[in-house]
Scaffold this motif. Structure first.
Motif, PDB file in Angstrom:
ATOM      1  N   ASP A 302       0.833  -1.210   0.000  1.00 56.28           N
ATOM      2  CA  ASP A 302       0.000   0.000   0.000  1.00 56.28           C
ATOM      3  C   ASP A 302       0.868   1.261   0.000  1.00 56.28           C
ATOM      4  N   ASN A 309       1.209   7.020  -6.519  1.00 59.13           N
ATOM      5  CA  ASN A 309       0.107   7.979  -6.602  1.00 59.13           C
ATOM      6  C   ASN A 309       0.547   9.385  -6.213  1.00 59.13           C
ATOM      7  N   SER A 324      -4.656   1.556  -7.973  1.00 61.68           N
ATOM      8  CA  SER A 324      -5.152   0.840  -6.797  1.00 61.68           C
ATOM      9  C   SER A 324      -5.080  -0.655  -7.071  1.00 61.68           C
TER      10      SER A 324
END
Length: 405
Positions: A302, A309, A324
């Motif tokens: 993550d 991002n 994602s």
């Protein structure tokens, strides 16, 4: 001069430390709200008020006057071309907005007396970093000595938002849980599409340049104070840093305050955008604090996705499409989910309208979009960008050129 304390309380005003100046302070709210009090710091460029070229050297008298007139809330930053304002602690978002407007008006008024204008943006459109001079403070002179050219290139202005959580020890878990959302704040605040009079192709160039500094970027996956203290302790014992204020992550636990400090955003040209971003951060901080289990789900994967991002937010701003695990997701969709998930928190904190203003930023673009329109509408005259920024920062400084939206 004597001031009636009861009147000041009713008017949500207070006195500066020297008891000589009125300053705006937030009224105390309900107990559960006051635990999530917040404050905002904004950095501005100082520019010649006639040409709007960035200042190289600035007199101490300017900062002394600005500090005096704001009750101690305006000061120098690392370079002489920068000025910082620091809000009081607030629980009422309306008070915070009123104070931020006051601070901009006041420092713009003082700057004007010394031949300068203030500009709220992540990078100054025409500044030449090689001409930058450090502020005459030992801390900044020592930092320049350590950072060398990279320190001189730090001709950038950001916005910092502090939120106090009920238990300061839990800041670290909230910081870990917040990492995937940091690119949203970067995209919403993008106000740095120009560098050295050139269009960079990025909406938020500031963080690209800022990443040259050590100890920047997204936080590490620490979840406890012990982990963080071990990291800081190792750097201090090794003589790398004197203290933890030299950790410049996009978000960090504050050393001086029991707060979690968001540092990723560019300085917003529009006050309403600054308040909206601060409100969203505050609502999300509450949301994550009340759901400590969410921090356990943030993995190294993550964080790696968030790093990607972050770049996409810098590159595309409010036109960003994020990566994602489920595939591409547009920023409008991601923001809508975030607003829906934090709706209860925003309501509890009294800032649902301000959080929803983030949708307006997506719809009409951040400051970067306005700057690029000013550039194209003027026949690619970068000076027109500076004029627009100065006018939008503090309308009394100038009249902004009309822009098509």
């Amino acid at each position: 001069m004597a001031f009636d304390s009861d009147l000041l309380k009713r008017l949500r005003l207070g006195l500066s430390d020297d008891k000589q100046h009125l300053v705006i302070r937030s009224a105390a709210g309900r107990e559960e709200v006051s635990e999530y009090s917040f404050g905002i710091e904004e950095e501005y460029f100082l520019a010649d008020k006639r040409t709007l070229d960035v200042a190289v050297e600035t007199p101490n008298e300017l900062f002394e006057a600005a500090n005096w007139s704001t009750g101690g809330q305006a000061m120098r930053e690392m370079l002489q071309s920068q000025l910082e304002v620091v809000s009081n602690v607030h629980v009422d978002v309306g008070d915070a907005r009123e104070e931020l407007c006051f601070l901009r008006r006041e420092v713009a008024r003082v700057a004007d007396q010394y031949g300068f204008a203030i500009m709220a943006c992540g990078t100054h459109p025409t500044a030449v970093w090689r001409m930058s001079q450090p502020s005459p403070k030992p801390r900044y002179e020592e930092m320049i000595e350590d950072l060398r050219s990279i320190g001189h290139r730090n001709m950038m202005c950001g916005m910092h938002v502090h939120v106090q959580l009920p238990d300061p020890e839990k800041r670290f878990a909230v910081m870990r849980a917040m990492i995937p959302y940091l690119p949203v704040f970067i995209a919403l605040s993008a106000s740095s599409p120009f560098w050295n009079s050139h269009k960079t192709g990025l909406k938020g160039y500031r963080l690209a340049a800022y990443s040259e500094l050590p100890r920047t970027g997204l936080p590490e996956l620490f979840e406890t104070r012990l982990d963080y203290d071990d990291y800081v302790g190792a750097l201090k014992k090794s003589g790398v840093i004197p203290d933890e204020s030299h950790i410049w992550w996009a978000m960090r636990p504050s050393m001086r305050h029991p707060t979690l400090e968001l540092r990723a955003p560019d300085t917003c040209t529009f006050v309403d955008d600054a308040i909206a971003i601060a409100s969203l951060y505050r609502a999300l901080a509450r949301h994550l604090y009340l759901r400590p289990e969410l921090s356990h789900g943030v993995t190294s994967v993550d964080r790696a996705i968030a790093v990607e991002n972050k770049w996409r937010a810098q590159r595309y701003g409010t036109d960003c499409i994020f990566a994602s695990k489920d595939g591409p997701v547009g920023i409008a969709e991601l923001l809508s989910r975030l607003i829906e998930e934090t709706a209860e928190d925003a309501e509890a904190l009294g800032c649902p309208d301000e959080v929803r203003h983030c949708r307006t930023i997506i719809d009409r673009g951040s400051s970067a979009e306005f700057q690029l329109r000013a550039y194209h509408d003027s026949g690619e005259d970068v000076a027109a960008v500076s004029r627009w920024i100065a006018a939008a920062t503090a309308p009394a400084q100038a009249r902004p050129a009309p822009l098509s939206i």
